[in-house]
Design an enzyme around this catalytic site. Structure first.
Site, PDB file in Angstrom:
ATOM      1  N   PHE A 222      47.437  39.265  48.833  1.00 36.51           N
ATOM      2  CA  PHE A 222      47.238  39.592  47.355  1.00 36.51           C
ATOM      3  C   PHE A 222      48.459  40.360  46.667  1.00 36.51           C
ATOM      4  CE2 PHE A 222      44.692  42.357  49.948  1.00 36.51           C
ATOM      5  CZ  PHE A 222      45.010  43.568  49.237  1.00 36.51           C
TER       6      PHE A 222
ATOM      7  N   THR B 115      35.309  47.690  46.537  1.00 32.15           N
ATOM      8  CA  THR B 115      36.403  47.060  45.888  1.00 32.15           C
ATOM      9  C   THR B 115      35.818  45.803  45.287  1.00 32.15           C
ATOM     10  OG1 THR B 115      37.728  47.926  47.607  1.00 32.15           O
ATOM     11  CG2 THR B 115      38.694  46.247  46.267  1.00 32.15           C
TER      12      THR B 115
ATOM     13  N   ARG C 137      32.672  49.838  38.864  1.00 28.82           N
ATOM     14  CA  ARG C 137      33.146  48.637  39.253  1.00 28.82           C
ATOM     15  C   ARG C 137      32.002  47.569  38.891  1.00 28.82           C
ATOM     16  NH1 ARG C 137      36.725  50.142  44.326  1.00 28.82           N
ATOM     17  NH2 ARG C 137      38.718  50.368  43.425  1.00 28.82           N
TER      18      ARG C 137
ATOM     19  N   GLU D  17      49.400  60.165  45.481  1.00 28.29           N
ATOM     20  CA  GLU D  17      49.118  59.299  44.059  1.00 28.29           C
ATOM     21  C   GLU D  17      49.141  60.083  43.130  1.00 28.29           C
ATOM     22  OE1 GLU D  17      46.646  55.898  46.491  1.00 28.29           O
ATOM     23  OE2 GLU D  17      45.379  57.238  45.093  1.00 28.29           O
TER      24      GLU D  17
ATOM     25  N   ARG E 168      34.533  57.663  45.278  1.00 26.94           N
ATOM     26  CA  ARG E 168      34.642  56.316  45.619  1.00 26.94           C
ATOM     27  C   ARG E 168      32.897  55.647  45.458  1.00 26.94           C
ATOM     28  NH1 ARG E 168      39.000  53.995  47.912  1.00 26.94           N
ATOM     29  NH2 ARG E 168      37.885  52.922  49.539  1.00 26.94           N
TER      30      ARG E 168
ATOM     31  N   HIS F 170      40.604  52.527  40.230  1.00 25.87           N
ATOM     32  CA  HIS F 170      41.262  52.871  41.447  1.00 25.87           C
ATOM     33  C   HIS F 170      40.763  54.309  41.875  1.00 25.87           C
ATOM     34  CE1 HIS F 170      44.236  53.377  45.006  1.00 25.87           C
ATOM     35  NE2 HIS F 170      44.507  54.707  44.417  1.00 25.87           N
TER      36      HIS F 170
HETATM   37  P1  CMP Z   1      42.611  49.414  44.788  1.00 24.04           P
HETATM   38  O1  CMP Z   1      41.314  50.126  45.086  1.00 24.04           O
HETATM   39  O2  CMP Z   1      43.202  50.101  43.648  1.00 24.04           O
HETATM   40  O3  CMP Z   1      43.412  49.029  46.095  1.00 24.04           O
HETATM   41  C1  CMP Z   1      44.140  47.897  46.189  1.00 24.04           C
HETATM   42  C2  CMP Z   1      43.896  47.012  45.385  1.00 24.04           C
HETATM   43  O4  CMP Z   1      44.227  45.722  45.676  1.00 24.04           O
HETATM   44  C3  CMP Z   1      42.313  46.910  45.121  1.00 24.04           C
HETATM   45  O5  CMP Z   1      41.986  48.124  44.437  1.00 24.04           O
HETATM   46  C4  CMP Z   1      42.282  45.651  44.223  1.00 24.04           C
HETATM   47  O6  CMP Z   1      42.801  45.525  42.839  1.00 24.04           O
HETATM   48  C5  CMP Z   1      43.271  44.640  44.851  1.00 24.04           C
HETATM   49  N1  CMP Z   1      42.684  43.958  46.049  1.00 24.04           N
HETATM   50  C6  CMP Z   1      42.033  44.449  47.400  1.00 24.04           C
HETATM   51  N2  CMP Z   1      41.394  43.300  47.975  1.00 24.04           N
HETATM   52  C7  CMP Z   1      42.072  42.121  47.252  1.00 24.04           C
HETATM   53  C8  CMP Z   1      41.891  40.949  47.717  1.00 24.04           C
HETATM   54  N3  CMP Z   1      41.263  40.376  48.623  1.00 24.04           N
HETATM   55  N4  CMP Z   1      42.295  40.023  46.795  1.00 24.04           N
HETATM   56  C9  CMP Z   1      42.972  40.569  45.593  1.00 24.04           C
HETATM   57  N5  CMP Z   1      43.079  41.790  45.328  1.00 24.04           N
HETATM   58  C10 CMP Z   1      42.700  42.592  46.083  1.00 24.04           C
END
Ligand code: CMP
Length: 139
Positions: free
Chosen positions: A59, A93, A104, A128, A87, A117
């Protein structure tokens, strides 16, 4: 001992949908103090650098495109046990797996456009935070 600062950014989907204020309200009501905040935009190159740890993931290309598609709101936040508590506030996520009432669950559109994030460790919170803010921008 857990650190007292974390890094977050409100992502392009949530900023574009006009949810910046509602999300910041939830963050402050959960007891986080805003140390630094701005509205900015990532170039594809900078988005790629920020998410370099995910370079090998399928991704990655879409993530870089998405994260440079519109303005974001990065912040440094302060609270005891900041990384873990934040978190918990944002939820999983994948918004389909995020607990009810989390940021979220309320605002994310998909696993990629997931509204916000949150740093996953004290060490990454420092890295970061330094990516977006100088020492002079922290209050
Ligand atoms: P974040 O916590 O910012 O860290 C990595 C980012 O990648 C996550 O949030 C999502 O925006 C993206 N992400 C993580 N897993 C996937 C996935 N399986 N498919 C698409 N995007 C993803």
């Amino acid at each position: 001992m857990a650190g007292n600062r974390t890094f977050t950014m409100i992502k392009p989907d949530a900023v574009g949908a006009g949810n910046t204020g509602a999300i910041i309200k939830m963050i402050e009501e959960a007891g986080f103090r805003i140390v630094a905040l701005k509205k900015t935009m990532l170039t594809p190159e900078r988005a790629g650098q920020f998410y370099a740890v995910h370079k090998e993931r399928p991704f990655y290309g879409d993530l870089v495109k998405y994260m440079s598609s519109g303005p974001i709101v990065p912040m440094i936040l302060e609270k005891a046990n900041a990384v873990e508590d934040f978190r918990n506030l944002i939820g999983a996520t994948d918004p389909k797996k995020a607990a009810p009432g989390t940021i979220r669950a309320l605002f994310a559109k998909s696993i990629e456009a997931n509204a916000i994030h949150g740093s996953d460790s004290d060490e990454n919170a420092v890295i970061e935070s330094n990516f977006f803010f100088s020492e002079l921008e922290r209050f």
